[in-house]
Design an enzyme around this catalytic site. Structure first.
Site, PDB file in Angstrom:
ATOM      1  N   TYR A 150      -7.472   4.377 -67.662  1.00  0.00           N
ATOM      2  CA  TYR A 150      -8.701   4.035 -67.713  1.00  0.00           C
ATOM      3  C   TYR A 150      -9.544   5.141 -66.862  1.00  0.00           C
ATOM      4  CZ  TYR A 150     -13.220   1.615 -65.746  1.00  0.00           C
ATOM      5  OH  TYR A 150     -14.502   1.368 -65.498  1.00  0.00           O
TER       6      TYR A 150
ATOM      7  N   ASP B 100      -7.479  13.337 -65.343  1.00  0.00           N
ATOM      8  CA  ASP B 100      -8.256  12.467 -64.632  1.00  0.00           C
ATOM      9  C   ASP B 100      -7.696  12.114 -63.261  1.00  0.00           C
ATOM     10  OD1 ASP B 100     -10.026   9.300 -65.159  1.00  0.00           O
ATOM     11  OD2 ASP B 100      -9.810  10.412 -63.361  1.00  0.00           O
TER      12      ASP B 100
ATOM     13  N   LYS C 239     -13.717   9.072 -55.802  1.00  0.00           N
ATOM     14  CA  LYS C 239     -13.449   8.525 -54.760  1.00  0.00           C
ATOM     15  C   LYS C 239     -13.347   9.156 -53.456  1.00  0.00           C
ATOM     16  CE  LYS C 239     -11.089   5.333 -58.108  1.00  0.00           C
ATOM     17  NZ  LYS C 239     -11.261   3.882 -58.118  1.00  0.00           N
TER      18      LYS C 239
HETATM   19  P1  KE4 Z   1     -15.946   4.975 -61.136  1.00  0.00           P
HETATM   20  O1  KE4 Z   1     -17.001   5.042 -62.281  1.00  0.00           O
HETATM   21  O2  KE4 Z   1     -15.680   3.546 -60.939  1.00  0.00           O
HETATM   22  O3  KE4 Z   1     -16.468   5.788 -59.960  1.00  0.00           O
HETATM   23  O4  KE4 Z   1     -14.785   5.821 -61.681  1.00  0.00           O
HETATM   24  C1  KE4 Z   1     -13.955   5.369 -63.024  1.00  0.00           C
HETATM   25  C2  KE4 Z   1     -12.603   5.779 -62.999  1.00  0.00           C
HETATM   26  C3  KE4 Z   1     -12.093   6.931 -63.398  1.00  0.00           C
HETATM   27  N1  KE4 Z   1     -10.900   7.229 -63.627  1.00  0.00           N
HETATM   28  C4  KE4 Z   1     -10.100   6.764 -62.919  1.00  0.00           C
HETATM   29  C5  KE4 Z   1      -8.589   7.163 -63.013  1.00  0.00           C
HETATM   30  C6  KE4 Z   1     -10.416   5.534 -62.362  1.00  0.00           C
HETATM   31  O5  KE4 Z   1      -9.301   4.606 -61.661  1.00  0.00           O
HETATM   32  C7  KE4 Z   1     -11.746   5.159 -62.142  1.00  0.00           C
HETATM   33  C8  KE4 Z   1     -12.227   3.844 -61.714  1.00  0.00           C
HETATM   34  N2  KE4 Z   1     -11.068   2.949 -61.070  1.00  0.00           N
HETATM   35  C9  KE4 Z   1     -11.190   1.448 -60.841  1.00  0.00           C
HETATM   36  C10 KE4 Z   1     -10.364   0.758 -60.424  1.00  0.00           C
HETATM   37  N3  KE4 Z   1      -8.752   1.198 -60.694  1.00  0.00           N
HETATM   38  C11 KE4 Z   1     -12.602   1.192 -60.106  1.00  0.00           C
HETATM   39  C12 KE4 Z   1     -12.762  -0.210 -59.685  1.00  0.00           C
HETATM   40  C13 KE4 Z   1     -13.656  -0.870 -60.399  1.00  0.00           C
HETATM   41  O6  KE4 Z   1     -14.134  -0.828 -61.625  1.00  0.00           O
HETATM   42  O7  KE4 Z   1     -14.368  -1.517 -59.637  1.00  0.00           O
END
Ligand code: KE4
Length: 427
Positions: free
Chosen positions: A143, A238, A266
């Site tokens: 993701y 990523d 993060k």
């Molecule tokens: P954000 O747009 O949520 O800041 O980041 C997206 C993203 C990009 N790449 C990786 C590997 C990620 O894990 C994420 C976001 N992670 C999720 C949970 N694993 C965020 C939690 C949520 O969607 O509320």
């Protein structure tokens, strides 16, 4: 009278889509009414009724120092006194960029964003602009945020272009993304044979955290690097989760593989909205204003996010040896949990790397999405609710990662194992 979680969720649902501002918080995959958080400190989080939990979600990764670290809060408050956003360059952004560039050699230039989604979306657009090609490859179960080109499901065959992973994504766009099985270099070779000179980028979580934790198999990432280099295809790591998670730097530093672009997020924001895209100077300088690939953000490099992020990174840098003790604690937790599950005849496959882990409810091994999907999600849901009852806050989905912070202690681990023992008895 303290409102119940039902009351809070009902009120939220009247004004917020689905009652939450991010779907995973609605607990659809584990059932029940989501618990509302009130505050948190160190390894503990407290719900709106005041109940305390040991937290293994840690806001999905950012809170590696533990919640409300005094030095981070102090830096944040100090920054806030001076104003919250200027829309002009600040030295804090340069300090953040210097910290990252001097730590991750593949990153020669950086661009801050306000989320990991924006970082990954920009990486794809930049790779397409830089190469003049349109196709991208991602991997099933990985993701990269919710940009259209990345919310794509695998087509039928491994060289069949993707299908939309959500309504609202035009087939024409989905058809420009190929999603391959993770840890399958053969599939990658076939795809490159077929689409090689049309491939703008390959984007990968170097350690996957979004199908549950899945480690790269020996040679997988090296093969990715070789094949993309041979084909003039941009390799994007990523590292939104893995950046500064395992050691002071990226996972790329540990394995000695340099991608062309890296997405971060993060941890580097210390809990404030942040993302970043970094990489080779010749690629990054194609971004406006030096280049013609457009990207922008009102709050990119925001002074509050920079202050919390810089404070967090400086603490991590000064406590680089703590990564080992954090990893040791996670190892004890996972090994002892495994014994408890076995003692109750429950098949589990625990994938752990340093302080990041997932307990898959199945025999295993789990090396890709198809394997992960064999897990007993119903059993996971019962385990999740049992552990919550016993004061342990786990990810509300079998397909997410658990994390320890620098604030977790051996006593936290003992309490977690007690809770696990109690939960399994009642399961
Ligand atoms: P954000 O747009 O949520 O800041 O980041 C997206 C993203 C990009 N790449 C990786 C590997 C990620 O894990 C994420 C976001 N992670 C999720 C949970 N694993 C965020 C939690 C949520 O969607 O509320």
């Amino acid at each position: 009278m303290t409102p119940t979680h039902e009351d809070l969720f009902a009120a939220a649902g009247l004004v917020i889509a689905g009652g939450v501002n991010s779907p995973v918080r609605a607990w659809k995959s584990v059932g029940g009414i989501p618990i509302f958080a009130s505050h948190a400190k160190g390894s503990r989080i407290y719900d709106s009724t005041g109940k305390e939990y040991i937290d293994y979600v840690l806001s999905w990764g950012p809170m590696i120092l533990g919640h409300a670290h005094p030095d981070v809060i102090a830096a944040l408050c100090q920054a806030a006194q001076k104003g919250t956003s200027f829309g002009a360059p600040t030295d804090a952004e340069t300090q953040m960029a210097q910290l990252i560039c001097e730590t991750i050699p593949s990153i020669q230039r950086i661009r801050m964003t306000s989320s990991g989604t924006e970082a990954a979306m920009t990486a794809v657009r930049l790779a397409r602009g830089y190469t003049g090609r349109n196709l991208i490859i991602k991997f099933d179960g990985c993701y990269h945020g919710h940009a259209d080109s990345l919310l794509i499901k695998a087509g039928s065959g491994v060289t069949t272009l993707g299908i939309p992973g959500s309504p609202g994504i035009p087939e024409e766009l989905a058809g420009l993304t190929l999603s391959l099985p993770y840890n399958d270099p053969g599939a990658l070779e076939k795809a490159i044979e077929r689409y090689g000179n049309q491939l703008a980028a390959v984007i990968v979580e170097p350690v996957a955290g979004n199908m549950g934790v899945v480690m790269p198999q020996e040679g997988f990432l090296k093969k990715l690097r070789e094949l993309t280099a041979e084909n003039g295809t941009v390799l994007i790591f990523d590292e939104v989760i893995t950046g500064f998670r395992f050691s002071f730097g990226g996972y790329q530093n540990l394995i000695g593989i340099e991608p062309d672009l890296t997405c971060l997020g993060k941890i580097i924001g210390g809990g404030l909205p942040v993302g970043a895209l970094g990489g080779k100077k010749e690629i990054m300088e194609r971004l406006a204003p030096t280049g013609d690939v457009y990207q922008a953000g009102t709050l990119s490099g925001n002074p509050l996010a920079m202050s919390a992020g810089i404070a967090t990174l400086n603490i991590l840098k000064s406590k680089a040896d703590s990564y080992q003790s954090q990893s040791h604690l996670a190892d004890v937790l996972c090994r002892e949990m495994k014994k408890l599950f076995s003692g109750h005849g429950i098949a589990t496959c625990i994938n752990r790397i340093f302080s990041m882990f997932t307990v898959f409810f199945q025999e295993g091994p789990v090396n890709d999405l198809n394997a992960a999907l064999k897990s007993d999600t119903g059993l996971y849901a019962r385990y999740f609710h049992g552990m919550l009852e016993n004061g342990i806050w786990l990810a509300p989905s079998q397909f997410e990662a658990g994390f320890l912070s620098f604030a977790h202690t051996a006593d936290d681990v003992d309490r977690t194992l007690d809770a696990c023992s109690k939960t399994l008895r009642d399961l």
